[in-house]
Scaffold this motif. Structure first.
Motif, short mmCIF file in Angstrom:
data_model
loop_
_atom_site.label_atom_id
_atom_site.label_comp_id
_atom_site.label_asym_id
_atom_site.label_seq_id
_atom_site.Cartn_x
_atom_site.Cartn_y
_atom_site.Cartn_z
N GLN A 49 -21.06 23.34 20.58
CA GLN A 49 -20.51 23.86 19.26
C GLN A 49 -20.40 25.50 19.54
OE1 GLN A 49 -20.34 22.57 16.40
NE2 GLN A 49 -20.06 24.15 15.48
N VAL A 50 -20.85 25.99 20.12
CA VAL A 50 -20.55 27.79 20.42
C VAL A 50 -19.16 27.60 20.91
CG1 VAL A 50 -21.27 29.75 21.78
CG2 VAL A 50 -22.86 28.51 20.82
N MET A 51 -18.79 26.65 21.74
CA MET A 51 -17.40 26.75 22.66
C MET A 51 -16.31 26.60 21.47
SD MET A 51 -18.16 24.41 25.86
CE MET A 51 -18.88 24.99 27.42
N ALA A 52 -16.85 25.50 20.67
CA ALA A 52 -15.65 25.13 19.60
C ALA A 52 -15.62 26.22 18.49
CB ALA A 52 -16.11 23.98 18.90
N GLU A 53 -16.58 26.78 17.99
CA GLU A 53 -16.65 28.19 17.37
C GLU A 53 -15.96 29.32 17.77
OE1 GLU A 53 -20.86 28.98 16.63
OE2 GLU A 53 -21.05 27.29 15.24
N ALA A 54 -15.90 29.54 19.12
CA ALA A 54 -15.37 30.51 19.89
C ALA A 54 -13.93 30.27 19.73
CB ALA A 54 -15.83 30.78 21.20
N ALA A 55 -13.57 28.74 19.85
CA ALA A 55 -12.12 28.62 19.98
C ALA A 55 -11.45 28.72 18.66
CB ALA A 55 -11.96 27.12 20.48
N SER A 56 -12.27 28.30 17.61
CA SER A 56 -11.77 28.50 16.02
C SER A 56 -11.68 30.13 15.79
CB SER A 56 -12.72 28.03 15.33
OG SER A 56 -12.30 27.90 14.01
N LYS A 57 -12.60 30.71 16.22
CA LYS A 57 -12.39 32.08 15.84
C LYS A 57 -11.39 32.78 16.57
CE LYS A 57 -15.26 36.52 16.18
NZ LYS A 57 -16.67 37.10 16.58
N GLY A 58 -11.07 32.66 17.97
CA GLY A 58 -9.99 33.31 18.60
C GLY A 58 -8.54 32.85 18.15
N LEU A 59 -8.46 31.45 17.52
CA LEU A 59 -7.35 31.05 17.16
C LEU A 59 -6.81 31.42 15.98
CD1 LEU A 59 -7.49 27.09 18.12
CD2 LEU A 59 -5.67 28.93 18.93
N ALA A 97 -3.92 27.58 24.05
CA ALA A 97 -3.98 28.33 23.04
C ALA A 97 -5.39 28.27 22.96
CB ALA A 97 -3.52 27.63 21.68
N LYS A 98 -6.33 27.17 23.16
CA LYS A 98 -7.67 27.42 23.28
C LYS A 98 -8.07 28.17 24.24
CE LYS A 98 -8.61 23.08 20.77
NZ LYS A 98 -7.30 22.47 20.59
N ALA A 99 -7.61 28.09 25.51
CA ALA A 99 -8.14 28.82 26.65
C ALA A 99 -7.95 30.28 26.43
CB ALA A 99 -7.58 28.66 27.72
N LEU A 100 -6.91 30.81 25.75
CA LEU A 100 -6.53 32.20 25.51
C LEU A 100 -7.66 32.64 24.39
CD1 LEU A 100 -2.65 32.04 25.20
CD2 LEU A 100 -4.03 33.37 26.91
N ALA A 101 -7.78 31.73 23.26
CA ALA A 101 -8.53 32.16 22.23
C ALA A 101 -10.05 32.65 22.70
CB ALA A 101 -8.70 31.06 21.08
N ILE A 102 -10.57 31.57 23.51
CA ILE A 102 -12.09 31.85 24.13
C ILE A 102 -12.07 32.97 24.90
CG2 ILE A 102 -13.86 30.68 24.98
CD1 ILE A 102 -12.90 27.98 24.24
N ALA A 103 -11.18 33.43 25.75
CA ALA A 103 -11.24 34.08 26.53
C ALA A 103 -10.97 35.61 25.76
CB ALA A 103 -10.25 34.21 27.65
N GLU A 104 -10.18 35.58 24.67
CA GLU A 104 -10.00 36.74 23.86
C GLU A 104 -11.41 37.05 23.15
OE1 GLU A 104 -5.28 36.81 23.20
OE2 GLU A 104 -6.46 36.13 21.48
N VAL A 105 -12.24 36.19 22.54
CA VAL A 105 -13.36 36.42 21.98
C VAL A 105 -14.30 36.91 22.81
CG1 VAL A 105 -15.27 35.09 20.87
CG2 VAL A 105 -13.05 34.42 20.35
N ASN A 106 -14.40 36.48 24.15
CA ASN A 106 -15.18 37.14 25.16
C ASN A 106 -14.79 38.66 25.28
OD1 ASN A 106 -17.17 37.30 27.38
ND2 ASN A 106 -15.17 37.68 28.43
N MET A 109 -16.20 40.98 22.73
CA MET A 109 -17.63 41.01 22.61
C MET A 109 -18.17 39.90 21.67
SD MET A 109 -18.00 43.34 25.00
CE MET A 109 -19.94 43.51 24.86
N GLY A 110 -17.40 38.61 21.70
CA GLY A 110 -17.75 37.66 20.86
C GLY A 110 -18.81 36.74 21.63
N ARG A 111 -19.28 35.68 20.97
CA ARG A 111 -20.21 34.82 21.28
C ARG A 111 -19.47 33.49 22.15
NH1 ARG A 111 -24.15 30.65 18.01
NH2 ARG A 111 -25.80 30.58 19.99
N ILE A 112 -19.72 33.37 23.29
CA ILE A 112 -19.16 32.50 24.24
C ILE A 112 -20.23 31.74 25.14
CG2 ILE A 112 -16.83 33.60 24.11
CD1 ILE A 112 -19.00 33.79 27.37
N VAL A 113 -19.86 30.74 25.83
CA VAL A 113 -20.78 30.06 26.95
C VAL A 113 -20.07 30.40 28.20
CG1 VAL A 113 -21.57 28.18 27.76
CG2 VAL A 113 -21.28 28.02 25.17
#
Length: 291
Positions: A49-59, A97-106, A109-113
């Motif tokens: 769920q954290v992974m999915a939220e990070a992807a959505s936030k970054g996108l 797109a999702k890989a970029l999104a999650i890495a950008e959230v990181n 300083m966003g929440r990631i796994v």
């Protein structure tokens, strides 16, 4: 109990028992941690769920990191996909797109796994979440594939390393790509041995990849390497599912990665003293950031 000394051993045991690698890893971890399998499944669901939220936030955000080095590229990728500008097909483009999104959230300083590390956090979820959407897979299926990724990650960490500071980016984004490829194969119905070959193929493609973050920050080239790592994982899984095998056994590939990492000079292992971090542009950026 599983020793996590060998990917081949995991694949062989799973095949002998007629089970996926994930089932073996889940049962073993429940035994070692003295917790129920369902308890571990619920915990993995939370991670997913954290992974999915990070992807959505970054996108859906064009926010820049504090350094200004990264941010907004995932949104650009999403917009290009929506405009019909995908060159490699929807699964590949959505994964990127999702890989970029999650890495950008990181980077923001966003929440990631950190799976297996913060610097490579976009690779595994990007591929698995995209496959879930593309093929209408269940949450339970994806959760179980994460146990496969975890099992192979433990082997890599034990035999070699998942740390960029210790083994270069091959040990960080490379390990994540190998784990993602193996998990994707299981998720799509492949055999344990196919997962092992996918792991080997993905890892072979990044042997020698250095860790050279500009200004010492996990942004350039790290964010884009998450996208390329996820693409590599998809390619490896695709080949393995077609029956293509790695000529060099997976455990030998992991050992070679360690040998290469040990041979790398320290300037190419997260010190920001070599590689891209030592270019004139990178040095200028570092001066501006830390002025």
């Amino acid at each position: 109990m599983i020793s996590y000394d060998s990917v081949q051993e995991l694949a062989d045991k799973a095949t002998k028992k007629g089970k996926p690698i994930s089932a073996l890893v889940l049962a073993d971890q429940a035994l070692q941690m003295e917790r129920s399998q369902q308890d571990l499944i619920e915990e993995m669901k939370k991670s997913l769920q954290v992974m999915a939220e990070a992807a959505s936030k970054g996108l859906n955000s064009g926010s820049k990191s504090a350094s200004g080095l990264s941010g907004g590229d995932a949104l650009k990728m999403k917009q290009a996909i929506r405009a019909g500008q995908s060159l490699g097909g929807m699964v590949l483009s959505e994964t990127l797109a999702k890989a970029l999104a999650i890495a950008e959230v990181n980077a923001c300083m966003g929440r990631i796994v950190a799976a297996p590390t913060a610097g490579s956090c976009g690779i595994i979820p990007a591929l698995l979440l995209t496959l879930k959407e593309a093929y209408d897979l269940t949450e339970e299926q994806v959760v179980m594939s994460l146990f496969t990724a975890a099992g192979l990650g433990m082997v890599i960490a034990k035999k070699a390393s998942i740390s960029g500071a210790e083994g270069g980016c091959q040990a960080e984004c490379g390990s994540a790509a190998a784990m993602a490829a193996a998990a994707a194969v299981e998720l799509m119905g492949g055999t344990p041995h196919m997962s092992a070959h996918a792991c080997a193929i993905a890892l072979k493609s990044v042997l020698g990849l250095v860790c050279d973050p500009v200004a010492g920050l996990v942004e350039v080239p790290c964010v884009k390497r998450n996208a390329s790592g996820a693409a590599s994982a998809l390619i490896a899984a695709e080949m393995a599912m077609a029956g293509i095998e790695s000529v060099i056994p997976v455990d030998e590939v992991i050992t070679v990665m360690k040998d290469i990492g040990d041979a790398m000079p320290k300037t190419l292992k997260e010190t920001a003293e070599g590689g891209l971090a030592d270019t004139p542009t990178a040095k200028k950026m570092a001066r501006e950031i830390f002025r």
